[in-house]
Scaffold this motif. Structure first.
Motif, PDB file in Angstrom:
ATOM      1  N   ASP B  15       0.806  -1.227   0.000  1.00  0.00           N
ATOM      2  CA  ASP B  15       0.000   0.000   0.000  1.00  0.00           C
ATOM      3  C   ASP B  15       0.835   1.271   0.000  1.00  0.00           C
ATOM      4  O   ASP B  15       0.361   2.329  -0.414  1.00  0.00           O
ATOM      5  N   GLY B  16       2.045   1.179   0.516  1.00  0.00           N
ATOM      6  CA  GLY B  16       2.922   2.355   0.578  1.00  0.00           C
ATOM      7  C   GLY B  16       3.829   2.471  -0.641  1.00  0.00           C
ATOM      8  O   GLY B  16       4.744   3.295  -0.658  1.00  0.00           O
ATOM      9  N   TYR B  17       3.583   1.644  -1.662  1.00  0.00           N
ATOM     10  CA  TYR B  17       4.370   1.609  -2.912  1.00  0.00           C
ATOM     11  C   TYR B  17       5.782   1.046  -2.717  1.00  0.00           C
ATOM     12  O   TYR B  17       6.667   1.260  -3.548  1.00  0.00           O
ATOM     13  N   ARG B 167      -0.997  -4.369  -7.582  1.00  0.00           N
ATOM     14  CA  ARG B 167      -0.234  -3.143  -7.860  1.00  0.00           C
ATOM     15  C   ARG B 167       1.196  -3.567  -8.174  1.00  0.00           C
ATOM     16  O   ARG B 167       1.885  -4.130  -7.313  1.00  0.00           O
ATOM     17  N   GLN B 209      -4.838   1.028 -14.626  1.00  0.00           N
ATOM     18  CA  GLN B 209      -4.262   2.341 -14.904  1.00  0.00           C
ATOM     19  C   GLN B 209      -2.746   2.301 -14.650  1.00  0.00           C
ATOM     20  O   GLN B 209      -2.260   1.445 -13.913  1.00  0.00           O
ATOM     21  N   ILE B 210      -2.073   3.215 -15.308  1.00  0.00           N
ATOM     22  CA  ILE B 210      -0.614   3.322 -15.170  1.00  0.00           C
ATOM     23  C   ILE B 210      -0.304   4.744 -14.750  1.00  0.00           C
ATOM     24  O   ILE B 210      -0.808   5.695 -15.355  1.00  0.00           O
ATOM     25  N   TYR B 211       0.516   4.886 -13.739  1.00  0.00           N
ATOM     26  CA  TYR B 211       0.820   6.230 -13.226  1.00  0.00           C
ATOM     27  C   TYR B 211       2.164   6.213 -12.518  1.00  0.00           C
ATOM     28  O   TYR B 211       2.681   5.140 -12.180  1.00  0.00           O
ATOM     29  N   PRO B 212       2.758   7.371 -12.289  1.00  0.00           N
ATOM     30  CA  PRO B 212       4.074   7.414 -11.645  1.00  0.00           C
ATOM     31  C   PRO B 212       4.032   6.892 -10.205  1.00  0.00           C
ATOM     32  O   PRO B 212       3.099   7.187  -9.465  1.00  0.00           O
ATOM     33  N   ASN B 213       5.069   6.130  -9.829  1.00  0.00           N
ATOM     34  CA  ASN B 213       5.211   5.701  -8.435  1.00  0.00           C
ATOM     35  C   ASN B 213       5.628   6.920  -7.620  1.00  0.00           C
ATOM     36  O   ASN B 213       6.697   7.475  -7.852  1.00  0.00           O
ATOM     37  N   PRO B 214       4.808   7.369  -6.666  1.00  0.00           N
ATOM     38  CA  PRO B 214       5.089   8.650  -5.999  1.00  0.00           C
ATOM     39  C   PRO B 214       6.390   8.666  -5.194  1.00  0.00           C
ATOM     40  O   PRO B 214       6.945   9.748  -4.971  1.00  0.00           O
ATOM     41  N   ILE B 215       6.883   7.499  -4.808  1.00  0.00           N
ATOM     42  CA  ILE B 215       8.122   7.476  -4.019  1.00  0.00           C
ATOM     43  C   ILE B 215       9.305   6.909  -4.788  1.00  0.00           C
ATOM     44  O   ILE B 215      10.362   6.638  -4.205  1.00  0.00           O
ATOM     45  N   ALA B 216       9.138   6.746  -6.110  1.00  0.00           N
ATOM     46  CA  ALA B 216      10.247   6.260  -6.935  1.00  0.00           C
ATOM     47  C   ALA B 216      10.171   6.938  -8.298  1.00  0.00           C
ATOM     48  O   ALA B 216       9.651   6.373  -9.253  1.00  0.00           O
ATOM     49  N   THR B 218      10.500   8.293 -11.920  1.00  0.00           N
ATOM     50  CA  THR B 218      10.791   7.597 -13.185  1.00  0.00           C
ATOM     51  C   THR B 218      10.411   6.111 -13.199  1.00  0.00           C
ATOM     52  O   THR B 218      10.677   5.436 -14.196  1.00  0.00           O
ATOM     53  N   MET B 220       7.102   3.640 -13.115  1.00  0.00           N
ATOM     54  CA  MET B 220       5.650   3.660 -13.237  1.00  0.00           C
ATOM     55  C   MET B 220       5.034   2.483 -12.466  1.00  0.00           C
ATOM     56  O   MET B 220       5.686   1.455 -12.239  1.00  0.00           O
ATOM     57  N   GLU B 223      -1.541  -0.706 -12.135  1.00  0.00           N
ATOM     58  CA  GLU B 223      -2.530  -1.094 -11.126  1.00  0.00           C
ATOM     59  C   GLU B 223      -3.714  -1.716 -11.832  1.00  0.00           C
ATOM     60  O   GLU B 223      -4.250  -1.142 -12.790  1.00  0.00           O
TER      61      GLU B 223
END
Ligand SMILES: [Mg+2]
Ligand SMILES: [Mg+2]
Ligand SMILES: [Mg+2]
Lengths: 227, 227, 227
Positions: B15-17, B167, B209-216, B218, B220, B223
């Motif tokens: 859940d925290g990526y 995810r 959906q595909i989106y940027p990993n907020p803590i990494a 570059t 993606m 999900e």
């Protein structure tokens, strides 16, 4: 995940394309899908009396991020300092010495932590929100940087309408575009997954161009003059 | 030049990526014009019991690359370890000590070479094919990484159809797209010259959906959930 | 700001995609908006007798940049050596020792400065034009690199029309295209803001393809053969 972040960016440039001083600190609220900001606020510096060698930027960023966070209550705050995500409230002197960074980096943090670490500790006990030193790994920090570029551009336009001309150095590899009623900004790096931003702009009577800064590869210049 | 390469990539995220474990090792056959794979095979790991700090990835890669190479008889095998192209069969203890890499890198290779160096030596004497530690310089390694991302995405879709949701953290700066009868993947970095891949996918009943990993930055995220 | 810069690039490659030798030194005049060259000149090396481990490139670059600068009288010359913009005429032995670079870098500059530093000093006293060691920060250096790639491509075409075939390794992340009466080149990195170039080319009777160099990620290969 709802993230608040802040960054300082955008510089007033002299005739030789060197920075005179930084212009805007922007704080942003970023939510899934983490491509832009849901909300943003700004604090303008005075680029003519900006100490580029000091640490005002990171202080402004912590304070502005905390200000926005008190309003929107995010899950976490991301700070633009690349220390593997360590919480700011844990950055006391022994912890700083144990970090695997340069001696200069440690010296900087020994100085900053004197007031920022207690501030972060109190903020956490009041809100439960951590301030993480995540830096370059954070997409929210990058979006804050794009917004700092947008607000710096807006500042530049308003300055040029008074003084005739302004040359603004944008943050790394981003561009801006004047659109209907707003200023649009986006990252030039497709590896980041398409990060962008927009702020309202209802001003007329200027011409602008955007082009590479000849002495700072991958940084663009926004040049604006009164029509 | 006909090259076989292998790479491990794609992670199941929490859940925290954060990565729980890696998913797929892909081996590819790459031929001129070196933009995609002519053939690919996969070995799935169990991300729920994956030792992220261990060295299983590179062992899986050597073995899977050798398996594909026995079938397609390439000119060379490219391994994802950036040691200037030194042949794996030459990586004995004195040679490792002489490498210009960190002490930690040397320790890792002292451990790995115990079984991999004799394996590579025997493979070379049987087939004449060298296994070169070329790493980041190799386009075939990058194409293998893209295929690891494709197979991890497929794994994620099948997992979501059973469990409801998944995810997946994709390998660096790539994206995937579900197309007619297949899964398409491509690098987001135009500097690489347009690398891409595709694998068959004949599954329905999911949204993604595909989106940027907020803590990494570059990286993606793919999900997916059962419809 | 009117800038002259020079760079050496483009390599003749062997069957294994390894460089045999460099081909072209290009000098360019770059003016606002700093995206392309207003003028360019070239000096071809002989790739078959090129000492890749020597320092001929930087000598050729200083001399060719000075040659163009005498003609077009720019404000400054940018040299492809990343030393924070220090003027070449100031690079005497004590100054080199004080630079924060590797020992190997210092050794190289101790050797080069013997003739280049007096040369730069005399050029400055004659013309008032500084030669700055700015390297990777300079957009003009990058544009010179793109032009070196263009001239190397042209050399490769003419070589192939005589010998039947040529394989040219282009400078980092750029591509070229044969267009009507000219050769077009551009950076593949959008972060640089859209850098490009063109040189005249009035030659026919060849076929070509451009594809990634399999052993040098982000470097493209220009392959040409006589029809
Ligand atoms: Mg910052
Ligand atoms: Mg790998
Ligand atoms: Mg060079």
């Amino acid at each position: 995940m709802r993230i608040v972040s802040a960054d300082t960016g955008g510089a007033l440039l002299d005739d030789g394309y060197n920075p005179i001083g930084l212009i805007a600190t922007a704080a942003v609220l970023v939510e899934k899908p983490y491509k832009t900001a849901k909300m943003s606020i700004v604090k303008y510096a005075d680029p003519f009396s900006y100490d580029l060698s000091g640490r005002q930027a990171i202080r402004d960023e912590v304070l502005l991020a905390m200000k926005l966070a008190k309003k929107v209550k995010p899950d976490v705050i991301h700070l633009d300092s690349t220390l593997r995500g360590i919480p700011l409230r844990q950055l006391d002197d022994p912890t700083i010495d144990a970090l695997r960074i340069s001696d200069r980096g440690k010296a900087i943090w020994h100085e900053l932590s004197k007031d920022l670490q207690p501030l972060a500790k109190r903020f956490w006990s009041e809100t439960g929100i951590e301030i993480l030193a995540i830096g370059k790994e954070s997409v929210a920090v990058r979006i804050a940087e794009i917004y700092a570029g947008l607000y710096s551009t807006k500042w530049g336009i308003e300055y040029a309408l008074k003084e005739g001309f302004a040359r603004i150095g944008l943050p790394r590899y981003m561009k801006v575009e004047v659109r209907e009623g707003m200023l649009w900004g986006e990252s030039l790096d497709p590896k980041e997954g398409g990060l962008y931003g927009e702020i309202p702009l209802d001003v007329e009577g200027f011409e602008y161009q955007i082009y590479p800064n000849p002495i700072a590869r991958t940084f663009m210049v926004f040049e604006v003059k009164k029509e």
